[in-house]
Design a protein around this motif. Structure first.
Motif, mmCIF file in Angstrom:
data_model
loop_
_atom_site.group_PDB
_atom_site.id
_atom_site.type_symbol
_atom_site.label_atom_id
_atom_site.label_comp_id
_atom_site.label_asym_id
_atom_site.label_seq_id
_atom_site.Cartn_x
_atom_site.Cartn_y
_atom_site.Cartn_z
ATOM 1 N N TYR A 1 -7.142 3.845 1.004
ATOM 2 C CA TYR A 1 -6.777 3.101 -0.206
ATOM 3 C C TYR A 1 -5.380 3.505 -0.674
ATOM 4 O O TYR A 1 -4.548 2.659 -0.989
ATOM 5 C CB TYR A 1 -7.797 3.353 -1.310
ATOM 6 N N ARG B 1 -2.971 4.792 1.103
ATOM 7 C CA ARG B 1 -1.967 4.292 2.041
ATOM 8 C C ARG B 1 -1.659 2.828 1.787
ATOM 9 O O ARG B 1 -0.513 2.412 1.872
ATOM 10 C CB ARG B 1 -2.450 4.469 3.482
ATOM 11 N N ARG B 2 -2.690 2.040 1.481
ATOM 12 C CA ARG B 2 -2.459 0.618 1.205
ATOM 13 C C ARG B 2 -1.704 0.428 -0.101
ATOM 14 O O ARG B 2 -0.931 -0.510 -0.235
ATOM 15 C CB ARG B 2 -3.790 -0.128 1.134
ATOM 16 N N GLN B 3 -1.913 1.314 -1.073
ATOM 17 C CA GLN B 3 -1.274 1.177 -2.376
ATOM 18 C C GLN B 3 0.148 1.711 -2.388
ATOM 19 O O GLN B 3 0.972 1.291 -3.181
ATOM 20 C CB GLN B 3 -2.087 1.909 -3.459
#
Length: 184
Positions: free
Chosen positions: A99, A101-103
């Motif tokens: 999460y 890393r995606r943000q």
């Protein structure tokens, strides 16, 4: 006639298992906490986390002690709960990392000076020559494939490639000969 209980393989005192009373949980805890913590430490690689996991497993056993004490091997139940807790923590950490890393904005380094110079030189080529050079040298397409895609003769593609490479060589040579301060 009294039957003696054989010693247990896991090193627990003979009174651990069937027939224990609620008062015995304290003895059960003290007899097995350290051994379970060592096992969990080897599994997780972190002593503090192993202690937390063992503590949580024993807390869950205490909440169900009247049922757990009836099992053939209550220590195995506590161990399984602790291993499951460790696996759950790893899954939660993995999900949290994914999460984050995606943000998080990924920082990719900018192009190097050679790439900037090549891009600028390619931009100065006529469109057909630029397409031919890019398709041939960057997309690894053959002259025949380029000719087919562009709808021209192979000789035309060869001409575009020759002119494009000649112009690029001249532009890049001129660019390299310029002093640093005067470059665009």
């Amino acid at each position: 006639m009294q039957v003696s209980t054989p010693p247990r393989l896991d090193g627990a005192p003979p009174d651990v298992g069937r027939g224990m009373t609620e008062i015995d949980f304290d003895d059960f805890y003290h007899a097995h906490f350290r051994v379970l913590t060592v096992q969990l430490c080897a599994y997780t690689g972190d002593l503090a986390q192993a202690q937390d996991l063992a503590q949580e497993a024993f807390c869950r056993a205490y909440a169900r002690w009247s049922k757990v004490v009836q099992y053939d091997d209550p220590v195995a139940w506590v161990r399984r709960v602790a291993w499951n807790l460790a696996a759950s923590r790893w899954r939660r950490l993995r999900t949290a990392r994914a999460y984050l890393r995606r943000q998080r904005e990924e920082h990719v380094p900018g192009p190097g000076p050679d790439r900037v110079m090549l891009t600028a030189a390619l931009a100065k080529l006529p469109e057909n020559q630029r397409r031919a050079v890019v398709m041939h040298h960057l997309a690894d397409m053959t002259v025949a494939e380029i000719a087919r895609q562009e709808g021209v003769a192979e000789g035309t593609v060869k001409s575009w490639l020759h002119r494009g490479r000649t112009t690029l060589a001249t532009l890049l040579r001129e660019r390299n000969e310029q002093p640093e301060e005067s470059r665009d």
